[in-house]
Design a protein around this motif. Structure first.
Motif, PDB file in Angstrom:
ATOM      1  N   HIS A  33      -8.714   1.921  -4.364  1.00 63.04           N
ATOM      2  CA  HIS A  33      -8.768   0.477  -3.526  1.00 63.04           C
ATOM      3  C   HIS A  33      -8.231  -0.617  -4.005  1.00 63.04           C
ATOM      4  N   HIS A  34      -6.985  -0.975  -3.627  1.00 59.61           N
ATOM      5  CA  HIS A  34      -6.227  -1.869  -4.113  1.00 59.61           C
ATOM      6  C   HIS A  34      -6.657  -3.183  -3.541  1.00 59.61           C
ATOM      7  N   SER A  70       0.951  -1.290   0.060  1.00 54.70           N
ATOM      8  CA  SER A  70       0.116   0.291  -0.100  1.00 54.70           C
ATOM      9  C   SER A  70       0.956   1.294  -0.038  1.00 54.70           C
ATOM     10  N   ALA A  71       1.962   1.202   0.777  1.00 56.57           N
ATOM     11  CA  ALA A  71       2.831   2.606   0.993  1.00 56.57           C
ATOM     12  C   ALA A  71       3.549   2.490  -0.414  1.00 56.57           C
ATOM     13  N   LEU A  72       4.224   1.339  -0.954  1.00 59.28           N
ATOM     14  CA  LEU A  72       4.876   1.688  -2.151  1.00 59.28           C
ATOM     15  C   LEU A  72       4.080   2.114  -3.130  1.00 59.28           C
ATOM     16  N   LEU A  73       2.651   1.548  -3.499  1.00 57.85           N
ATOM     17  CA  LEU A  73       2.043   2.014  -4.359  1.00 57.85           C
ATOM     18  C   LEU A  73       1.299   3.434  -4.260  1.00 57.85           C
ATOM     19  N   ALA A  74       1.116   3.779  -3.226  1.00 59.10           N
ATOM     20  CA  ALA A  74       0.685   5.426  -3.042  1.00 59.10           C
ATOM     21  C   ALA A  74       1.881   6.234  -3.391  1.00 59.10           C
ATOM     22  N   HIS A  75       3.065   5.934  -2.986  1.00 57.01           N
ATOM     23  CA  HIS A  75       4.407   6.504  -3.114  1.00 57.01           C
ATOM     24  C   HIS A  75       4.480   6.621  -4.683  1.00 57.01           C
ATOM     25  N   ASP A  76       4.521   5.517  -5.290  1.00 58.21           N
ATOM     26  CA  ASP A  76       4.646   5.448  -6.888  1.00 58.21           C
ATOM     27  C   ASP A  76       3.631   6.200  -7.625  1.00 58.21           C
TER      28      ASP A  76
END
Length: 281
Positions: A241-242, A22-28
């Motif tokens: 929503h992933h 979740s954190a990596l996806l949001a950051h990317d």
């Protein structure tokens, strides 16, 4: 609209692979859009929050290569903001005190058809309204659990929230569904003075979040957040929503799954690139 998203963990245990995803996806997503990424510590549950877990959050995220805007918001610093919003809703007659515990709710929701599974909503068992008739006069009560009177709050609500991603949806939020399938959700718990639903809405607005990136398990709760945004005059972000990261048996990961903790993989010699590969990024 400048893209601005966040990662908002609770310092109640180790971050696991699901958090990493979740954190990596949001950051990317923020980097790709030329936007910004912020971190928020959701520590309203002070009975479970621990400084050592918060320190581990910062360490794990930095190790993954993430950076974020400062200062970091902590919910434990924002009690007056939550109280003010509750007072606004109380003065409008949209809240009522609730004295029920979980057992009371289960028994009331199951009656008169004993043995029948009570209806479930995004916040658990749909509250049967036991305390709805309690006195709402006077000032906002201290130390009480407070519920949103959904029949009053949703009156005239006809809104939508939109999503991004491969399976993007435009979802209608209407009064009939809110009353029958969501019910009177708790907006302030006795031991916290707020709730996840209230604090996340106020915090996203305070941090100017334009895109909320979070797990599919929170999709159904989004309609609650849209109602609160309408009631409090706040903007509605775009949502993403992933899918959830699951174990080999298909069970979603939880903080008790220490074997899936980022720190465990780090200790075993994994690199940030290995973590990305493990979560499909």
């Amino acid at each position: 609209m400048t893209f601005r998203t966040r990662f908002a963990p609770s310092p109640t245990g180790p971050l696991h692979l699901g958090h990493a995803y979740s954190a990596l996806l949001a950051h990317d997503m923020a980097l790709k859009a030329g936007g910004s990424f912020v971190l928020r510590i959701e520590d309203i549950d002070q009975s479970r929050a621990r400084p050592e877990w918060e320190a581990q959050i910062f360490d794990d995220l930095a190790w993954l290569g993430l950076s974020w805007a400062e200062p970091v918001m902590r919910q434990s610093d924002r009690a007056p903001v939550y109280r003010k919003a509750l007072d606004t809703l109380w003065q409008r007659g949209l809240l009522y005190p609730c004295l029920c515990n979980r057992r009371d709710i289960m028994e009331a929701a199951s009656a008169p058809q004993e043995g029948v599974t009570p209806p479930m909503g995004p916040d658990g068992i749909i509250y049967p309204g036991t305390c709805r008739g309690r006195d709402r006069s006077g000032p906002l009560p201290d130390g009480a659990a407070l519920r949103l009177d959904m029949a009053r709050a949703a009156r005239g609500i006809d809104a939508v929230f939109t999503e991004t991603g491969t399976n993007a949806r435009t979802v209608r939020v209407d009064a009939e569904t809110l009353i029958s399938q969501v019910g009177d959700v708790v907006l302030a718990r006795r031991d916290m003075g707020t709730s996840y639903h209230l604090s996340v809405v106020l915090d996203d607005a305070a941090q100017d979040i334009t895109h909320v990136v979070r797990g599919e398990d929170l999709f159904e709760a989004t309609q609650i957040h849209v109602v609160l945004q309408r009631l409090l005059g706040l903007p509605t972000p775009i949502y993403h929503h992933h899918p959830l990261i699951r174990d080999e048996a298909g069970k979603r990961l939880a903080k008790r799954d220490d074997a899936r903790a980022i720190a465990t993989y780090r200790a075993a010699g994994d690199s940030p690139a290995d973590i990305r590969a493990r979560v499909g990024l």
